[in-house]
Design a protein around this motif. Structure first.
Motif, PDB file in Angstrom:
ATOM      1  N   ILE A  83       0.869  -1.176   0.000  1.00 42.97           N
ATOM      2  CA  ILE A  83       0.000   0.000   0.000  1.00 42.97           C
ATOM      3  C   ILE A  83       0.903   1.222   0.000  1.00 42.97           C
ATOM      4  CG2 ILE A  83      -1.707   1.345   1.270  1.00 42.97           C
ATOM      5  CD1 ILE A  83      -2.816  -1.214   0.028  1.00 42.97           C
ATOM      6  N   THR A  84       0.786   2.034  -1.043  1.00 43.31           N
ATOM      7  CA  THR A  84       1.677   3.185  -1.179  1.00 43.31           C
ATOM      8  C   THR A  84       0.929   4.498  -1.385  1.00 43.31           C
ATOM      9  OG1 THR A  84       1.837   2.853  -3.568  1.00 43.31           O
ATOM     10  CG2 THR A  84       3.471   1.737  -2.200  1.00 43.31           C
ATOM     11  N   ASP A  85      -0.410   4.429  -1.398  1.00 43.20           N
ATOM     12  CA  ASP A  85      -1.168   5.646  -1.678  1.00 43.20           C
ATOM     13  C   ASP A  85      -2.538   5.561  -1.039  1.00 43.20           C
ATOM     14  OD1 ASP A  85      -1.488   8.160  -2.754  1.00 43.20           O
ATOM     15  OD2 ASP A  85      -2.070   7.444  -4.730  1.00 43.20           O
ATOM     16  N   ARG A  86      -3.285   6.669  -1.094  1.00 39.56           N
ATOM     17  CA  ARG A  86      -4.637   6.724  -0.548  1.00 39.56           C
ATOM     18  C   ARG A  86      -5.665   6.804  -1.675  1.00 39.56           C
ATOM     19  NH1 ARG A  86      -3.678   3.982   3.429  1.00 39.56           N
ATOM     20  NH2 ARG A  86      -2.602   4.930   5.219  1.00 39.56           N
ATOM     21  N   GLY A  87      -6.742   6.072  -1.525  1.00 41.71           N
ATOM     22  CA  GLY A  87      -7.801   5.976  -2.508  1.00 41.71           C
ATOM     23  C   GLY A  87      -8.374   4.574  -2.436  1.00 41.71           C
ATOM     24  N   PRO A  88      -9.329   4.219  -3.258  1.00 41.03           N
ATOM     25  CA  PRO A  88      -9.977   5.060  -4.267  1.00 41.03           C
ATOM     26  C   PRO A  88     -11.041   5.956  -3.647  1.00 41.03           C
ATOM     27  CG  PRO A  88     -10.892   2.836  -4.301  1.00 41.03           C
ATOM     28  CD  PRO A  88      -9.789   2.824  -3.288  1.00 41.03           C
ATOM     29  N   PHE A  89     -11.216   7.130  -4.222  1.00 35.90           N
ATOM     30  CA  PHE A  89     -12.231   8.052  -3.745  1.00 35.90           C
ATOM     31  C   PHE A  89     -13.451   7.977  -4.661  1.00 35.90           C
ATOM     32  CE2 PHE A  89      -8.216   9.716  -2.054  1.00 35.90           C
ATOM     33  CZ  PHE A  89      -8.523   9.601  -0.712  1.00 35.90           C
ATOM     34  N   VAL A  90     -13.983   6.767  -4.701  1.00 40.31           N
ATOM     35  CA  VAL A  90     -15.194   6.458  -5.454  1.00 40.31           C
ATOM     36  C   VAL A  90     -16.037   5.565  -4.554  1.00 40.31           C
ATOM     37  CG1 VAL A  90     -16.128   5.319  -7.498  1.00 40.31           C
ATOM     38  CG2 VAL A  90     -13.989   6.580  -7.668  1.00 40.31           C
ATOM     39  N   PRO A  91     -17.329   5.847  -4.417  1.00 40.94           N
ATOM     40  CA  PRO A  91     -18.173   5.026  -3.533  1.00 40.94           C
ATOM     41  C   PRO A  91     -18.142   3.552  -3.927  1.00 40.94           C
ATOM     42  CG  PRO A  91     -19.316   7.033  -4.171  1.00 40.94           C
ATOM     43  CD  PRO A  91     -18.071   6.970  -5.010  1.00 40.94           C
ATOM     44  N   ASP A  92     -18.195   2.679  -2.915  1.00 38.54           N
ATOM     45  CA  ASP A  92     -18.318   1.231  -3.101  1.00 38.54           C
ATOM     46  C   ASP A  92     -17.076   0.576  -3.698  1.00 38.54           C
ATOM     47  OD1 ASP A  92     -20.986   1.381  -2.136  1.00 38.54           O
ATOM     48  OD2 ASP A  92     -21.672   1.933  -4.134  1.00 38.54           O
ATOM     49  N   ARG A  93     -15.924   1.223  -3.637  1.00 44.62           N
ATOM     50  CA  ARG A  93     -14.673   0.598  -4.049  1.00 44.62           C
ATOM     51  C   ARG A  93     -13.699   0.625  -2.875  1.00 44.62           C
ATOM     52  NH1 ARG A  93     -13.695   3.011 -10.179  1.00 44.62           N
ATOM     53  NH2 ARG A  93     -15.811   2.567 -10.936  1.00 44.62           N
ATOM     54  N   VAL A  94     -12.895  -0.448  -2.757  1.00 44.68           N
ATOM     55  CA  VAL A  94     -12.012  -0.556  -1.602  1.00 44.68           C
ATOM     56  C   VAL A  94     -10.536  -0.450  -1.958  1.00 44.68           C
ATOM     57  CG1 VAL A  94     -13.676  -1.972  -0.344  1.00 44.68           C
ATOM     58  CG2 VAL A  94     -11.916  -3.085  -1.726  1.00 44.68           C
ATOM     59  N   LEU A  95     -10.186  -0.624  -3.237  1.00 48.60           N
ATOM     60  CA  LEU A  95      -8.775  -0.661  -3.613  1.00 48.60           C
ATOM     61  C   LEU A  95      -8.586  -0.085  -4.999  1.00 48.60           C
ATOM     62  CD1 LEU A  95      -6.133  -1.923  -2.279  1.00 48.60           C
ATOM     63  CD2 LEU A  95      -6.423  -3.785  -3.909  1.00 48.60           C
ATOM     64  N   ASP A  96      -7.503   0.664  -5.175  1.00 48.87           N
ATOM     65  CA  ASP A  96      -7.090   1.161  -6.483  1.00 48.87           C
ATOM     66  C   ASP A  96      -5.736   0.546  -6.807  1.00 48.87           C
ATOM     67  OD1 ASP A  96      -8.646   2.640  -8.157  1.00 48.87           O
ATOM     68  OD2 ASP A  96      -8.021   4.598  -7.406  1.00 48.87           O
ATOM     69  N   LEU A  97      -5.663  -0.142  -7.928  1.00 47.75           N
ATOM     70  CA  LEU A  97      -4.434  -0.819  -8.340  1.00 47.75           C
ATOM     71  C   LEU A  97      -3.662   0.020  -9.340  1.00 47.75           C
ATOM     72  CD1 LEU A  97      -6.200  -4.221  -8.991  1.00 47.75           C
ATOM     73  CD2 LEU A  97      -4.551  -3.836  -7.146  1.00 47.75           C
ATOM     74  N   SER A  98      -2.342  -0.080  -9.295  1.00 49.69           N
ATOM     75  CA  SER A  98      -1.553   0.523 -10.365  1.00 49.69           C
ATOM     76  C   SER A  98      -1.858  -0.228 -11.663  1.00 49.69           C
ATOM     77  CB  SER A  98      -0.057   0.415 -10.048  1.00 49.69           C
ATOM     78  OG  SER A  98       0.354  -0.948 -10.071  1.00 49.69           O
ATOM     79  N   VAL A  99      -1.473   0.337 -12.788  1.00 46.15           N
ATOM     80  CA  VAL A  99      -1.712  -0.314 -14.074  1.00 46.15           C
ATOM     81  C   VAL A  99      -1.065  -1.702 -14.095  1.00 46.15           C
ATOM     82  CG1 VAL A  99      -1.229  -0.214 -16.549  1.00 46.15           C
ATOM     83  CG2 VAL A  99      -1.964   1.852 -15.335  1.00 46.15           C
ATOM     84  N   ALA A 100       0.176  -1.785 -13.608  1.00 50.26           N
ATOM     85  CA  ALA A 100       0.876  -3.076 -13.608  1.00 50.26           C
ATOM     86  C   ALA A 100       0.143  -4.101 -12.755  1.00 50.26           C
ATOM     87  CB  ALA A 100       2.306  -2.899 -13.111  1.00 50.26           C
ATOM     88  N   SER A 101      -0.286  -3.701 -11.556  1.00 48.24           N
ATOM     89  CA  SER A 101      -1.006  -4.617 -10.672  1.00 48.24           C
ATOM     90  C   SER A 101      -2.312  -5.073 -11.306  1.00 48.24           C
ATOM     91  CB  SER A 101      -1.290  -3.938  -9.333  1.00 48.24           C
ATOM     92  OG  SER A 101      -0.096  -3.581  -8.672  1.00 48.24           O
ATOM     93  N   ALA A 102      -3.017  -4.132 -11.941  1.00 48.79           N
ATOM     94  CA  ALA A 102      -4.294  -4.466 -12.579  1.00 48.79           C
ATOM     95  C   ALA A 102      -4.110  -5.477 -13.705  1.00 48.79           C
ATOM     96  CB  ALA A 102      -4.953  -3.192 -13.103  1.00 48.79           C
TER      97      ALA A 102
END
Length: 255
Positions: A134-153
């Motif tokens: 975990i290196t950042d804060r987000g996602p700032f969208v309702p009903d989502r718990v994690l934002d992945l980098s492009v590589a991770s995705a």
């Protein structure tokens, strides 16, 4: 003619050569590998990686120290939810951990897990998984718990569909997960700065003991409320008190 024959012989030789959420204990995870320079946080909000697999060649050939740690330990915390991914316009911008976000490195953003937590993310539909920090804060969208980098995705099969149901297993955290920490409430994003400034002024009057700031990020304008001493309980109260017309509110851990 001699020059042509010599060139042909040289090329022939070159060709031959070329073919040859309960109270958690504090864990001490192995240190992340040095990040490759690339990440955002308030005008600046994204992530610096602990693994550096590229988006086009994301499968590492050797097991990393983080992966070895995960394989030899059991999770200390788990949760499931919808994950999405992010890259531009956050790529190469400074993230919430103070480092530069590289969209081509394995990393993720979470609103409340301690910064630097070691996690494994598993796509519950495909079974694909990857280890990251975990290196950042987000996602700032309702009903989502994690934002992945492009590589991770790309590694776990989220890049093409855009979102996926995932399980997040936490294997190590530099601080307790469910207690302590520094907390705030973040509201936004607003497309117009004057809307954010107006809300900032309103919230300063409403929460006179809190530090209320307005800042500009890559995707709009935000307002952040930091309660006295960055107290978690008070941040939770504020998030519950805010009215829908005041904006979408997110409880965020700062450390």
């Amino acid at each position: 003619m001699k020059k042509l024959i010599g060139s042909a012989a040289f090329l022939g030789l070159a060709f031959v050569i070329g073919c040859g959420h309960k109270r958690q204990a504090v864990y001490a995870p192995p240190p992340p590998t040095p990040p490759t320079l690339h990440e955002p946080a308030p005008a600046v909000t994204s992530q610096a990686p602990s693994s550096t697999a590229s988006a086009t060649n994301a499968a590492p050939t050797e097991q990393t120290a983080d992966e070895a740690f995960v394989e030899s330990h059991t999770p200390i915390y788990s949760e499931t939810g919808i994950a999405s991914w992010y890259g531009p316009p956050y790529h190469n911008r400074r993230g919430a951990n103070g480092q530069i976000f590289d969209q081509n490195a394995l990393s993720a953003a979470h609103r409340t897990l301690p910064m630097g937590s070691l996690i494994r993310v598993t796509n519950l539909q495909t079974g694909q998984s990857a280890v990251m920090r975990i290196t950042d804060r987000g996602p700032f969208v309702p009903d989502r718990v994690l934002d992945l980098s492009v590589a991770s995705a790309k590694v776990i099969g989220v890049w093409r569909p855009g979102t996926a149901q995932v399980r997040i297993d936490v294997y190590a955290a530099p601080r307790p997960i469910d207690e302590g920490g520094r907390w705030c409430v973040q509201i936004g994003a607003f497309s117009k700065e004057k809307e954010a400034v107006k809300l900032e002024e309103h919230l300063e009057r409403k929460y006179h003991t809190a530090n209320v700031i307005e800042f500009t990020g890559p995707t709009g304008h935000w307002v952040r409320i930091r309660p006295l001493n960055d107290d978690k309980d008070r941040a939770v109260e504020i998030a519950k008190e805010l009215k829908p017309e005041e904006g979408e509110a997110y409880l965020v851990r700062l450390d």
